[in-house]
Design a protein around this motif. Structure first.
Motif, PDB file in Angstrom:
ATOM      1  N   ASP A  22       0.814  -1.216   0.000  1.00  0.00           N
ATOM      2  CA  ASP A  22       0.000   0.000   0.000  1.00  0.00           C
ATOM      3  C   ASP A  22       0.850   1.270   0.000  1.00  0.00           C
ATOM      4  O   ASP A  22       0.333   2.377   0.103  1.00  0.00           O
ATOM      5  N   ARG A  32       5.199  -7.976  10.149  1.00  0.00           N
ATOM      6  CA  ARG A  32       4.518  -8.149   8.853  1.00  0.00           C
ATOM      7  C   ARG A  32       5.492  -8.643   7.790  1.00  0.00           C
ATOM      8  O   ARG A  32       5.197  -9.573   7.037  1.00  0.00           O
ATOM      9  N   LEU A  76      -0.777 -10.375   3.008  1.00  0.00           N
ATOM     10  CA  LEU A  76      -0.007  -9.942   4.177  1.00  0.00           C
ATOM     11  C   LEU A  76       0.784  -8.665   3.900  1.00  0.00           C
ATOM     12  O   LEU A  76       1.057  -7.889   4.806  1.00  0.00           O
ATOM     13  N   PRO A  79      -1.962  -4.422   3.890  1.00  0.00           N
ATOM     14  CA  PRO A  79      -2.923  -4.467   4.998  1.00  0.00           C
ATOM     15  C   PRO A  79      -4.346  -4.186   4.514  1.00  0.00           C
ATOM     16  O   PRO A  79      -4.589  -3.270   3.732  1.00  0.00           O
ATOM     17  N   GLY A  80      -5.270  -5.038   4.971  1.00  0.00           N
ATOM     18  CA  GLY A  80      -6.674  -4.889   4.587  1.00  0.00           C
ATOM     19  C   GLY A  80      -7.074  -5.661   3.342  1.00  0.00           C
ATOM     20  O   GLY A  80      -8.255  -5.759   3.028  1.00  0.00           O
ATOM     21  N   ASP A 142      -1.563  -6.484  14.735  1.00  0.00           N
ATOM     22  CA  ASP A 142      -2.202  -5.876  13.579  1.00  0.00           C
ATOM     23  C   ASP A 142      -3.328  -6.786  13.111  1.00  0.00           C
ATOM     24  O   ASP A 142      -3.373  -7.969  13.467  1.00  0.00           O
ATOM     25  N   THR A 143      -4.190  -6.254  12.298  1.00  0.00           N
ATOM     26  CA  THR A 143      -5.317  -7.042  11.798  1.00  0.00           C
ATOM     27  C   THR A 143      -4.834  -8.046  10.749  1.00  0.00           C
ATOM     28  O   THR A 143      -4.170  -7.672   9.776  1.00  0.00           O
ATOM     29  N   VAL A 144      -5.159  -9.299  10.986  1.00  0.00           N
ATOM     30  CA  VAL A 144      -4.884 -10.377  10.042  1.00  0.00           C
ATOM     31  C   VAL A 144      -6.155 -11.217   9.965  1.00  0.00           C
ATOM     32  O   VAL A 144      -6.737 -11.580  10.991  1.00  0.00           O
TER      33      VAL A 144
END
Length: 185
Positions: A22, A32, A76, A79-80, A142-144
């Motif tokens: 990103d 990450r 991965l 993100p998102g 973090d969001t995974v």
């Protein structure tokens, strides 16, 4: 497809950072980067299995897995992003069940080995387990998506079963862990 690489080196990582998909920059030793880097290492290890003599059906399965792992690495790295889905995990489960169907039940642990292809498959399995641990570590910070962890968990099971199949079909057989040998002393 994102940027095409016409020049391999950019010098932007010389400061110990790398760019995510990103555009954000993170430390090269971030959780990450470790997670998607190990997924990349796993993909390479599967490439080594594919360089061995293996049955065609297994070759097809592992080639599809390589594509999935590239998708997972992308997920991965951005993100998102969502690139691995429940259907991919279901496919692994069905494949695992099909390969496992003719194997005898395990009563003992087996040692990694059983010929070159089986040993390489065991190595890929252990890298897969490490990738799974690193994705779990990333998920603490973090969001995974749960699908990422589930995919790697199921893939390590599939690689174990494929290693068993390869050990048996190669004629090398499985080497059982001799846990009783310690009791003889």
């Amino acid at each position: 497809m994102g940027n095409r690489l016409s020049k391999i080196y950019t010098r932007t990582g010389d400061d110990g950072t790398t760019g995510l998909g990103d555009g954000t920059r993170v430390a090269k030793d971030s959780a990450r980067v470790a997670a998607y880097g190990t997924v990349d290492e796993l993909n390479s290890a599967i490439g080594i299995v594919l360089a061995c003599e293996i049955p065609e059906r297994m070759r097809e399965v592992l080639t599809q897995v390589q594509h999935d792992l590239f998708d997972l690495g992308g997920e991965l790295c951005i993100p998102g992003m969502a690139m691995v889905h429940a259907a991919d995990i279901d496919r692994l489960e069905h494949t695992l069940d099909a390969f496992n169907e003719d194997l005898p039940p395990l009563k003992d642990f087996i040692l990694p080995g059983g010929g070159m292809a089986a040993a390489q498959c065991h190595l890929a399995r252990t890298i897969c387990r490490r990738a799974e641990r690193e994705v779990v570590t990333l998920a603490r910070h973090d969001t995974v998506r749960a699908e990422a962890v589930r995919y790697l968990n199921r893939l390590s099971d599939l690689l174990f079963v494929l290693a068993r199949v390869l050990a048996r079909t190669s004629g090398h057989g499985e080497v059982l862990w001799q846990h009783e040998r310690r009791k003889r002393d």
